[in-house]
Scaffold this active site. Structure first.
Site, PDB file in Angstrom:
ATOM      1  N   TRP A  22     -10.149  67.271-110.337  1.00 23.07           N
ATOM      2  CA  TRP A  22     -10.106  68.679-109.951  1.00 23.07           C
ATOM      3  C   TRP A  22     -10.035  68.876-108.439  1.00 23.07           C
ATOM      4  CZ3 TRP A  22      -8.139  72.124-112.750  1.00 23.07           C
ATOM      5  CH2 TRP A  22      -8.211  72.021-114.141  1.00 23.07           C
ATOM      6  N   ASP A  69     -16.617  74.342-105.078  1.00 26.23           N
ATOM      7  CA  ASP A  69     -16.234  74.639-106.451  1.00 26.23           C
ATOM      8  C   ASP A  69     -17.346  74.102-107.341  1.00 26.23           C
ATOM      9  OD1 ASP A  69     -15.214  74.706-109.018  1.00 26.23           O
ATOM     10  OD2 ASP A  69     -13.297  73.777-108.515  1.00 26.23           O
ATOM     11  N   LYS A 106     -17.815  76.785-118.637  1.00 26.40           N
ATOM     12  CA  LYS A 106     -18.578  75.547-118.767  1.00 26.40           C
ATOM     13  C   LYS A 106     -20.020  75.869-119.171  1.00 26.40           C
ATOM     14  CE  LYS A 106     -15.061  73.218-117.057  1.00 26.40           C
ATOM     15  NZ  LYS A 106     -14.211  72.314-117.847  1.00 26.40           N
TER      16      LYS A 106
END
Length: 368
Positions: free
Chosen positions: A109, A179, A203
């Site tokens: 990511w 993030d 999540k």
């Protein structure tokens, strides 16, 4: 679809969207038919209603309470996922700056972040784990932070590789941007040491469709004036996250999750204790399997959210996954980028689910 008929919400180890708490699911089920205080389905309530304005206010306050944030931070609920933030951050923070921002490349990511940020600016990759296959995170002595960088960006938890920072990085005189999509509200995080925190919901805190953004007020002072309204944090602040039609349903579910964290769990310290326990049990099962289950991440950098491991061969992994589906588990396939097995143990996944997975793993090892 017989396999799916055997699956169980309580045994959902998906990397995202993740499992929601059972009590929240029950409230969502009721709200889809009728939100009690409104008398309408959540899917049909206007985003311009006073009820929804109160939902946003309460959710902002709940997040401030959970993280201990004061009014020096804005709390926003945006669309576009974390992916939109990959671009919004440099568009916002680089106006008038000549030095490059610093980024860490710690996994799948953060690699995606780099690709988007490079469309906006030249940047300095302070450290990359690519040559090592992203099996570990950098030690402090490997990081030479610049005092003149406009900001430092990193990903707190790499869901694909199962790596997580267990400390705050960077200098206090350089804005930190993080993030936190896959570990936001899973533990205390010293949020007031960051300039921007962003986290998509799917999540730990809700369904896909909404991204939480925390931004320190002082960072807005040097923003460019020519940004499209949709990409300007100030537009969303002024409109109280209602600049354009927001995802009412997703925001409402995040509100329910924050109520659950505050009222049922007892806050982020208590949530962290539960998450630590789940992870410890599962990693212990890996470590005591005599190599049958092979953990991927370096021990010091193991994620509390995503336990990533391999078996001896891809064929054996496929048999493991097929047997797990037959046993009612879902979401255990590793990310397409690296394969293997991944057990995501987000907030909503209960301890008993981890215990059942460990029992299954022990039985599978015996029979193979």
């Amino acid at each position: 679809m017989p396999l799916q008929q055997n699956m169980n919400n309580s045994l959902n180890f998906s990397g995202g969207p993740g499992a929601l708490p059972a009590t929240v699911l029950a409230q969502v089920q009721e709200a889809i038919i009728c939100v009690p205080e409104v008398g309408l389905s959540i899917l049909g309530i206007s985003h311009r209603s006073e009820w929804f304005a109160e939902v946003v206010r309460e959710l902002e306050n709940n997040i401030r309470r959970l993280l201990g944030l004061d009014q020096g931070y804005h709390v926003l609920f945006l669309q576009g996922g974390a992916t939109q933030q990959f671009s919004m951050v440099p568009m916002t923070l680089l106006h008038g700056k000549t030095e490059p921002p610093e980024y860490l490349h710690t996994g799948y990511w953060s690699g995606k972040v780099l690709g988007e940020a490079r469309k906006e600016t030249k940047l300095r990759v302070l450290w990359s784990g690519e040559s090592d296959g992203f099996h570990r995170l950098p030690a402090d002595e490997e990081l030479d932070f610049s005092a003149t960088a406009p900001y430092l960006h990193y990903v707190s938890n790499e869901t694909v590789e199962g790596l997580q920072f267990h400390r705050v990085l960077g200098r206090d005189d350089v804005p930190r941007v993080c993030d936190m999509s896959s570990d936001f509200l899973s533990k205390p995080c010293e949020a007031d040491r960051f300039g921007i925190i962003y986290a998509h919901a799917q999540k730990n805190i809700g369904p896909a469709g909404v991204t939480v953004v925390l931004i320190r007020d002082e960072l807005l002072q040097d923003m460019p004036d020519n940004l499209p309204g949709w990409l300007d944090y100030r537009s969303h602040i002024k409109a109280h996250s209602n600049y354009n039609t927001p995802p009412v349903f997703a925001i409402y579910v995040v509100l329910l999750v924050t109520r659950w964290l505050l009222d049922d769990i007892g806050g982020l310290n208590a949530m962290n204790t539960l998450n630590q326990r789940k992870a410890a049990l599962l990693y212990e099962a890996l470590d005591q399997s005599d190599g049958f289950y092979q953990g991927r991440a370096a021990m010091a950098d193991r994620s509390l959210m995503n336990v990533v491991f391999n078996l001896a061969t891809p064929e054996l992994e496929q048999r493991f996954l097929a047997a797990s589906r037959d046993a009612g588990f879902s979401g255990l396939s590793g990310h397409r980028a690296i394969g293997g097995i991944r057990a995501s143990i987000y907030n909503g996944l209960e301890l008993h689910a981890v215990e059942k997975l460990i029992d299954f793993m022990l039985e599978f090892q015996k029979t193979r």
